[in-house]
Design an enzyme around this catalytic site. Sequence first.
Site, PDB file in Angstrom:
ATOM      1  N   CYS A 233      39.585  36.997  30.699  1.00 62.17           N
ATOM      2  CA  CYS A 233      39.448  38.401  30.310  1.00 62.17           C
ATOM      3  C   CYS A 233      38.409  38.462  29.195  1.00 62.17           C
ATOM      4  O   CYS A 233      38.585  37.824  28.156  1.00 62.17           O
ATOM      5  CB  CYS A 233      40.789  38.944  29.818  1.00 62.17           C
ATOM      6  SG  CYS A 233      40.716  40.660  29.250  1.00 62.17           S
TER       7      CYS A 233
ATOM      8  N   ARG B 151      34.002  35.354  42.985  1.00 66.13           N
ATOM      9  CA  ARG B 151      33.309  36.453  42.305  1.00 66.13           C
ATOM     10  C   ARG B 151      33.923  36.661  40.911  1.00 66.13           C
ATOM     11  O   ARG B 151      33.408  36.173  39.914  1.00 66.13           O
ATOM     12  CB  ARG B 151      33.374  37.745  43.157  1.00 66.13           C
ATOM     13  CG  ARG B 151      32.344  38.781  42.756  1.00 66.13           C
ATOM     14  CD  ARG B 151      32.766  39.655  41.585  1.00 66.13           C
ATOM     15  NE  ARG B 151      33.994  40.407  41.850  1.00 66.13           N
ATOM     16  CZ  ARG B 151      34.628  41.075  40.910  1.00 66.13           C
ATOM     17  NH1 ARG B 151      34.186  41.094  39.650  1.00 66.13           N
ATOM     18  NH2 ARG B 151      35.753  41.721  41.182  1.00 66.13           N
TER      19      ARG B 151
ATOM     20  N   HIS C 275      43.930  45.485  42.522  1.00 62.33           N
ATOM     21  CA  HIS C 275      43.268  44.319  41.918  1.00 62.33           C
ATOM     22  C   HIS C 275      44.003  44.001  40.620  1.00 62.33           C
ATOM     23  O   HIS C 275      44.023  44.812  39.701  1.00 62.33           O
ATOM     24  CB  HIS C 275      41.800  44.669  41.651  1.00 62.33           C
ATOM     25  CG  HIS C 275      41.018  43.585  40.968  1.00 62.33           C
ATOM     26  ND1 HIS C 275      40.314  42.632  41.661  1.00 62.33           N
ATOM     27  CD2 HIS C 275      40.825  43.298  39.660  1.00 62.33           C
ATOM     28  CE1 HIS C 275      39.718  41.805  40.808  1.00 62.33           C
ATOM     29  NE2 HIS C 275      40.012  42.191  39.580  1.00 62.33           N
TER      30      HIS C 275
ATOM     31  N   HIS D 293      45.294  41.475  37.314  1.00 63.85           N
ATOM     32  CA  HIS D 293      45.067  40.366  36.387  1.00 63.85           C
ATOM     33  C   HIS D 293      46.394  39.936  35.780  1.00 63.85           C
ATOM     34  O   HIS D 293      47.325  40.731  35.652  1.00 63.85           O
ATOM     35  CB  HIS D 293      44.066  40.776  35.298  1.00 63.85           C
ATOM     36  CG  HIS D 293      42.652  40.650  35.775  1.00 63.85           C
ATOM     37  ND1 HIS D 293      41.776  39.712  35.293  1.00 63.85           N
ATOM     38  CD2 HIS D 293      41.983  41.335  36.731  1.00 63.85           C
ATOM     39  CE1 HIS D 293      40.610  39.837  35.919  1.00 63.85           C
ATOM     40  NE2 HIS D 293      40.699  40.818  36.787  1.00 63.85           N
TER      41      HIS D 293
END
Lengths: 317, 317
Positions: free
Chosen positions: B247, B21, B214, B216
Amino acid sequence: MTRAGVIYPSDRVTLREVGLRDGLQIAKSQPSTEAKIAWLEAERAAGVQHYEIGSFLPATRFPQFADIDAMIAAGERLDIHSAALTLNERGAEAAVQTAIREMVCVVSATEEHSQANMHRSREAAVELVGKVVAMRDAQAPEKLVNAGIAMALGCSISGNVNPEEVVRLAAACLEAGADIVGIADTVGYAGPKAVGALCARMEKLCGSQPFIIHLHDTRGMGVANAAAALDSGARVIDASLGGLGGCPFAPGATGNAVFEDIVFLSESMGFTTGIDLDRLKDVRRIAEEAMPDDEFHGALHRAGPPKNADWQAKTLV
Amino acid sequence: MTRAGVIYPSDRVTLREVGLRDGLQIAKSQPSTEAKIAWLEAERAAGVQHYEIGSFLPATRFPQFADIDAMIAAGERLDIHSAALTLNERGAEAAVQTAIREMVCVVSATEEHSQANMHRSREAAVELVGKVVAMRDAQAPEKLVNAGIAMALGCSISGNVNPEEVVRLAAACLEAGADIVGIADTVGYAGPKAVGALCARMEKLCGSQPFIIHLHDTRGMGVANAAAALDSGARVIDASLGGLGGCPFAPGATGNAVFEDIVFLSESMGFTTGIDLDRLKDVRRIAEEAMPDDEFHGALHRAGPPKNADWQAKTLV
């Protein structure tokens, strides 16, 4: 204050850039002396003050460190704190004659690695620390003697390492007169829990005196391990520009913890580094050009720090 | 136990693989449905059970998610816990008709980002969560509703984000009936200190119920932030295979936290994952072949876990 406490003050974080030593140890490229000095100049301009700049090793076997004298001279001109490896008596004898500011001895955490890699027992390695201290005392009392415990968080030969042994060896090195001791995750075996636990023991051992944590990113834990080290009282961290370094036991593996990312980490945790991340990009460019056959790592340099948010620690007052 | 507590038990760590996703959101390559299903099969065989497998978005604008039905069918065949984004009412209406097991709504942490990116206020986004919950209750009571707070640790538009606001919005989502809430460092602004502090607040809010973090790796903090989250009570972590994702605000930047490295981290911290790192290499091979124009990241896959030392957590009893 001790001399190590002056160079590595306990009230702030000091980042040692070890790219010009550990980063070149098994590198594929041979950067020229000019490029290495340009790297040092640009990095000094970015605010980095502590470096390992080479090794006192036979130039025939380690040509990448043959220019150690030129590197020391450049370091003096730039007024940086320069350190170099002195792995045997001959290396230390040469080092005390130079302007190098810190001589780094290495003791293996395990007897197996010490015998296989250094061809001596751990006790003999600790004795060598004492000899280097004696040379320093007699000939160059202003220099620091640093003793690093290699394989302190996992050993390529014997696997698990007993933290008690690491602390015992570190204590023996201090006893032998080392100004500062370090613990190295030489092969990148550890996660943050083990690093935090060992740093807490080291802090207990060293009290208000600094100790060094030397980290590799072999399994991606470099930044997390640095965070755990900072949380557990470590204030001196080794890392290399672009994560140069590799691992002799895992061809193709990533190397030392990435210096640029560790700068961002430290700032994010409230420790001001005095290092300008934008200007570090210039250093990276110089190094990448000089080392075309080596892989550079890290994430921060791609995105840069957040442009619109506070990320820098407040300046030390 | 609540339904979220059954899927994400509080006594262990659950890693959600979001490569199919978030990893495809701005990818350059378009992996075929066959390749995506092969990825899912190989990763299921490696022990991964929780996935985001796509988005309910218009296929015209997001062709990479046009095969969501095929992905859901594959997920059911493999008996994985599948989740997909439902960013508006139309998406949710479609989702409740399928066998997807978790519908993921998104609420922005800042009003500026909510208006600019979602064209609605944050309160309207929370209301939408309530509507999705009502649809679920009426038509598919077995599904989970997940509400993720985007930009929870820094915002590409407004910069710093007030953690109080994040917790307020998460509480409002739970109030609206969400089964589980998540906090996302969407643009990778945070370091471990901020992540740990926000997770501690979230744990206070959620009590014995799970919440999701979540992460990054935009600035190299992915693994360190996961470690801080685990230290502060988080037990559900998002990461993507090979750190796929990028990103949108920093072209060329690294993406989500690297799944393989987070598996090693979790094990090193004493949390058994049930995931076979050796078999994850097969998944990586499949994904790399299917996505030749995208960069894969991470360190663990290069070196593999330590061969001669304990690194795996003891199995849950």
